[in-house]
Design an enzyme around this catalytic site. Structure first.
Site, mmCIF file in Angstrom:
data_model
loop_
_atom_site.group_PDB
_atom_site.id
_atom_site.type_symbol
_atom_site.label_atom_id
_atom_site.label_comp_id
_atom_site.label_asym_id
_atom_site.label_seq_id
_atom_site.Cartn_x
_atom_site.Cartn_y
_atom_site.Cartn_z
ATOM 1 N N SER A 1 74.729 85.151 70.906
ATOM 2 C CA SER A 1 74.923 84.487 72.198
ATOM 3 C C SER A 1 74.925 82.985 72.008
ATOM 4 C CB SER A 1 73.787 84.888 73.147
ATOM 5 O OG SER A 1 73.738 84.047 74.272
ATOM 6 N N THR B 1 76.257 100.031 69.689
ATOM 7 C CA THR B 1 75.006 100.256 70.410
ATOM 8 C C THR B 1 75.068 99.590 71.777
ATOM 9 O OG1 THR B 1 73.865 98.284 69.554
ATOM 10 C CG2 THR B 1 73.764 100.294 68.219
ATOM 11 N N GLY B 2 74.311 100.147 72.712
ATOM 12 C CA GLY B 2 74.308 99.604 74.072
ATOM 13 C C GLY B 2 75.693 99.579 74.678
ATOM 14 N N SER B 3 76.416 100.686 74.549
ATOM 15 C CA SER B 3 77.840 100.688 74.919
ATOM 16 C C SER B 3 78.163 101.511 76.151
ATOM 17 C CB SER B 3 78.680 101.173 73.730
ATOM 18 O OG SER B 3 78.148 102.349 73.157
ATOM 19 N N THR B 4 77.185 101.754 77.005
ATOM 20 C CA THR B 4 77.470 102.498 78.232
ATOM 21 C C THR B 4 78.008 101.603 79.340
ATOM 22 O OG1 THR B 4 75.196 102.260 79.035
ATOM 23 C CG2 THR B 4 75.697 104.206 77.692
ATOM 24 N N TYR C 1 64.696 85.002 74.822
ATOM 25 C CA TYR C 1 66.031 85.540 74.522
ATOM 26 C C TYR C 1 66.744 84.656 73.504
ATOM 27 C CZ TYR C 1 70.913 86.917 75.250
ATOM 28 O OH TYR C 1 72.214 87.327 75.072
ATOM 29 N N GLY D 1 79.159 97.085 80.355
ATOM 30 C CA GLY D 1 79.253 95.690 79.969
ATOM 31 C C GLY D 1 80.059 95.419 78.709
ATOM 32 N N ILE D 2 79.584 94.464 77.920
ATOM 33 C CA ILE D 2 80.279 94.052 76.705
ATOM 34 C C ILE D 2 80.395 95.213 75.731
ATOM 35 C CG2 ILE D 2 80.128 92.574 74.663
ATOM 36 C CD1 ILE D 2 78.833 90.439 76.439
ATOM 37 N N GLY D 3 79.335 95.987 75.585
ATOM 38 C CA GLY D 3 79.363 97.113 74.649
ATOM 39 C C GLY D 3 80.422 98.134 74.993
#
Length: 271
Positions: free
Chosen positions: A148, A21-24, A161, A26-28
């Protein structure tokens, strides 16, 4: 008699389907690429269909392997169900999508607390609940929650966060107990300060915006993250390497853990 030891350890995810998820970006994105390189059939995910499709195409071109895209807002139950339905049988789930922002504690209102909890914690919980039964029935699976250093060292500038990432550690440990004895492992990865597009924006929230990036990064690490033993921002690929290992059969005895890739930022022997 010869010593027939293997010359190296290979991370092999051939035949496995992985969702990040969130892989478009950065880290993903780095995780998705590393899993593709390990042989997994990878599904990238983001909320924006055009951006998600573009990320899948780029990864496919870079690796020479097919990569699928499923655009869905996993912050909603409907979006989570759409992602799972679009991905098919999921063997590896990487819950990476998250939001972060610097804000004085007394200025964080109720809606903001809820927003951080819903995307950073509840979305991962919901997706795990959807895929874990199938993994258990097949006798193999990996759930990885990207946490994190802020889960352990709560930053004064973004306690909402930090709260969400602390909760994610608890969620990981709890689901690992639920999966006990099934062949499914559940772990959290404690990522330290990492160089991403979002991190660049955050760094400039914390230091002089007129500084060139290299100077801004050094100033940020010196003033805001001085306890880092690495002394620099971590590269996304360094997080991805640990995720690929934990997703593989090599990590079959690692579950319920909070594994650190934090550059020594957390000043403790254990998280």
């Amino acid at each position: 008699m010869s010593d027939a030891r293997p010359s190296g350890l290979a991370i092999d995810l051939a035949g496995r389907t992985a969702v990040v998820t969130g892989s478009t970006q950065g880290i993903g994105r780095a995780i998705a690429r590393r899993l593709v390189e390990a042989g997994a059939a990878v599904v990238v995910n983001g909320r924006d269909a055009a951006k998600t499709d573009a990320a899948a195409r780029a990864l496919s071109e870079e690796t020479g392997r097919p990569v699928r895209a499923v655009a869905a807002d996993i912050g909603t139950a409907e979006g989570a169900e759409a992602l799972v339905a679009g991905a098919g049988e999921i063997d590896v789930l990487v819950n990476n999508a998250a939001i972060f922002d610097a804000r004085p504690a007394l200025e964080i209102d109720d809606d903001e607390w809820r927003r951080f909890f819903e995307l950073n914690v509840l979305a991962a919980t919901r997706l795990t609940r959807l895929v874990l039964p199938g993994m258990a029935a097949r006798g193999w699976g990996r759930v990885l929650n990207i946490a994190s250093d802020s889960a352990v060292v709560i930053p004064a500038e973004m306690i909402h966060y930090g709260m969400s990432k602390t909760a994610l550690l608890a969620v990981s440990r709890g689901f690992a107990k639920t999966a006990a004895g099934t062949g499914v492992t559940v772990n959290a990865v404690i990522a330290g300060p990492t160089h991403t597009e979002g991190a660049e924006r955050f760094v400039y929230q914390m230091v002089d915006e007129s500084l060139p990036w290299d100077e801004a990064q050094r100033e940020f690490m010196r003033t805001a993250r001085p306890q880092s033993l690495l002394g620099r921002l971590i590269q996304p690929e360094e997080i991805a390497n640990m995720v690929a290992y934990l997703a593989s059969p090599l990590a079959s005895a690692t579950t319920g853990g909070a594994v650190r890739v934090d550059g020594g930022y957390v000043d403790a022997i254990l998280p």
